[in-house]
Design a protein around this motif. Structure first.
Motif, short mmCIF file in Angstrom:
data_model
loop_
_atom_site.label_atom_id
_atom_site.label_comp_id
_atom_site.label_asym_id
_atom_site.label_seq_id
_atom_site.Cartn_x
_atom_site.Cartn_y
_atom_site.Cartn_z
N LYS A 18 63.82 38.78 95.74
CA LYS A 18 64.24 38.83 94.34
C LYS A 18 65.75 38.93 94.16
CE LYS A 18 62.21 40.01 90.78
NZ LYS A 18 61.82 40.87 89.65
N ALA A 19 66.48 39.11 95.26
CA ALA A 19 67.94 39.25 95.15
C ALA A 19 68.52 37.97 94.57
CB ALA A 19 68.56 39.54 96.51
N GLY A 20 69.20 38.09 93.46
CA GLY A 20 69.78 36.92 92.82
C GLY A 20 69.07 36.57 91.51
N PHE A 21 67.91 37.18 91.31
CA PHE A 21 67.15 36.87 90.09
C PHE A 21 67.94 37.28 88.84
CE2 PHE A 21 64.28 38.21 86.69
CZ PHE A 21 63.56 37.04 86.49
N SER A 23 71.19 37.75 88.49
CA SER A 23 72.39 36.91 88.31
C SER A 23 72.01 35.54 87.78
CB SER A 23 73.12 36.78 89.64
OG SER A 23 73.46 38.06 90.12
N SER A 24 70.87 35.06 88.21
CA SER A 24 70.37 33.77 87.72
C SER A 24 70.07 33.84 86.22
CB SER A 24 69.10 33.42 88.51
OG SER A 24 68.52 32.27 88.00
N LYS A 27 73.29 33.93 84.35
CA LYS A 27 73.88 32.58 84.32
C LYS A 27 73.27 31.74 83.19
CE LYS A 27 75.10 28.58 87.04
NZ LYS A 27 75.12 27.88 88.32
N LYS A 41 81.01 30.70 86.92
CA LYS A 41 80.95 30.82 88.38
C LYS A 41 81.57 32.14 88.86
CE LYS A 41 82.10 28.14 92.51
NZ LYS A 41 82.46 26.82 93.03
N VAL A 44 78.99 34.93 87.94
CA VAL A 44 77.72 35.00 88.67
C VAL A 44 77.92 35.18 90.18
CG1 VAL A 44 76.38 33.81 86.90
CG2 VAL A 44 77.33 32.48 88.78
N VAL A 45 79.03 34.69 90.71
CA VAL A 45 79.33 34.94 92.13
C VAL A 45 79.52 36.45 92.33
CG1 VAL A 45 81.14 34.71 93.89
CG2 VAL A 45 80.18 32.67 92.82
N TYR A 48 76.17 38.27 91.77
CA TYR A 48 75.25 38.03 92.88
C TYR A 48 75.64 38.87 94.10
CZ TYR A 48 72.71 35.24 96.40
OH TYR A 48 71.90 34.82 97.42
#
Lengths: 145, 114
Positions: A18-21, A23-24, A27, A41, A44-45, A48
């Motif tokens: 789920k890591a990044g969910f 931040s997605s 975005k 960018k 979200v970088v 993330y």
């Protein structure tokens, strides 16, 4: 003028699927708000990297994001081991990550320095054996950048 | 270079995405370290990696990378394909090593980021 917006996401330590969910999701919201691609960018970088840090090091965490016309403010609040030496953690190449984290393509000691390079304001507070709060702000308008 | 051409040069296989009418790829970056990928400011690069995990797709999503080439014939999971489709990321896989893949693309004119 848009209404200030608040988003919140919960994170589980160790759950790399789920890591990044979060931040997605952030975005997607920023795209809908027509924020320019370069700014998205940077946001979200940073988000993330901070998210991966929680999944990699903490037991659980909460992300809060506040967005208004001028800026996005993000708070990454975790329950975890904390950072004994923040200055050290900010140094490129310093890492305490486990082999499992390295297998996921992280843990090279680049996360916090990378966040610092992308945000306008950064504050890190940490208490050993309690947790860490990473706060950063990125301007959404040219004047703020 | 068109992704179609990259696909031919590498004898690659399209795992997901439509490659017929794609934009030009000028730059490539090869790394298994996602934090390193996340430092790249340039847009429209192709990522060569041996890291075949969901985090490679997430990293591409955050970095506006629209094409990933997995080297050494790595197995791409259904979960990765789904996330790639959701984000319009083209996934290719080839049997060559990272070194050979990079060498072929470099000699055909794809530029390095640094």
């Amino acid at each position: 003028m848009m209404e200030p917006m608040h988003l919140q996401y919960e994170l589980e330590g160790g759950n790399f699927t789920k890591a990044g969910f979060a931040s997605s999701e952030i975005k997607k919201v920023l795209k809908q708000l027509n924020v320019d691609a370069k700014t998205i960018k940077r946001i979200v970088v940073s988000s993330y990297e901070a998210e991966v840090n929680i999944v990699a090091h903490a037991y659980s965490g909460i992300i809060n994001a506040w967005i208004d016309n001028e800026k996005i403010v993000l708070h990454f609040n975790d329950k975890g081991p904390g950072i004994p030496d923040i200055e050290m953690a900010m140094q490129a190449g310093y890492s305490t990550a486990s082999p499992a984290v390295r297998e996921m393509g992280f843990g090279a000691g680049m996360g916090l320095p990378n966040i610092k390079n992308n945000v306008d304001l950064l504050e890190i507070n940490s208490e050993v054996n309690k947790g860490t709060l990473v706060k950063f702000t990125i301007g959404l308008t040219p004047e703020m950048n | 270079m068109k992704i179609q051409k990259i696909n031919e040069l590498l004898n690659a296989e399209v795992v997901c995405g439509e490659i017929t009418n794609d934009s030009e790829i000028a730059f490539a970056f090869a790394s298994d370290l996602m934090s390193e990928v996340l430092t790249i400011k340039k847009d429209g690069i192709v990522l060569l990696t041996g890291l075949c995990t969901i985090q490679a797709i997430r990293t591409a999503e955050m970095s506006d990378i629209h094409c990933i080439i997995f080297v050494r014939g790595k197995k791409v999971s259904e979960e990765m394909i789904e996330l790639a489709k959701e984000n319009n990321i083209i996934l290719l896989k080839c049997q060559y090593s990272m070194f050979k893949t990079s060498g072929i693309l470099y000699s055909e004119g794809v530029q390095p980021v640094y």
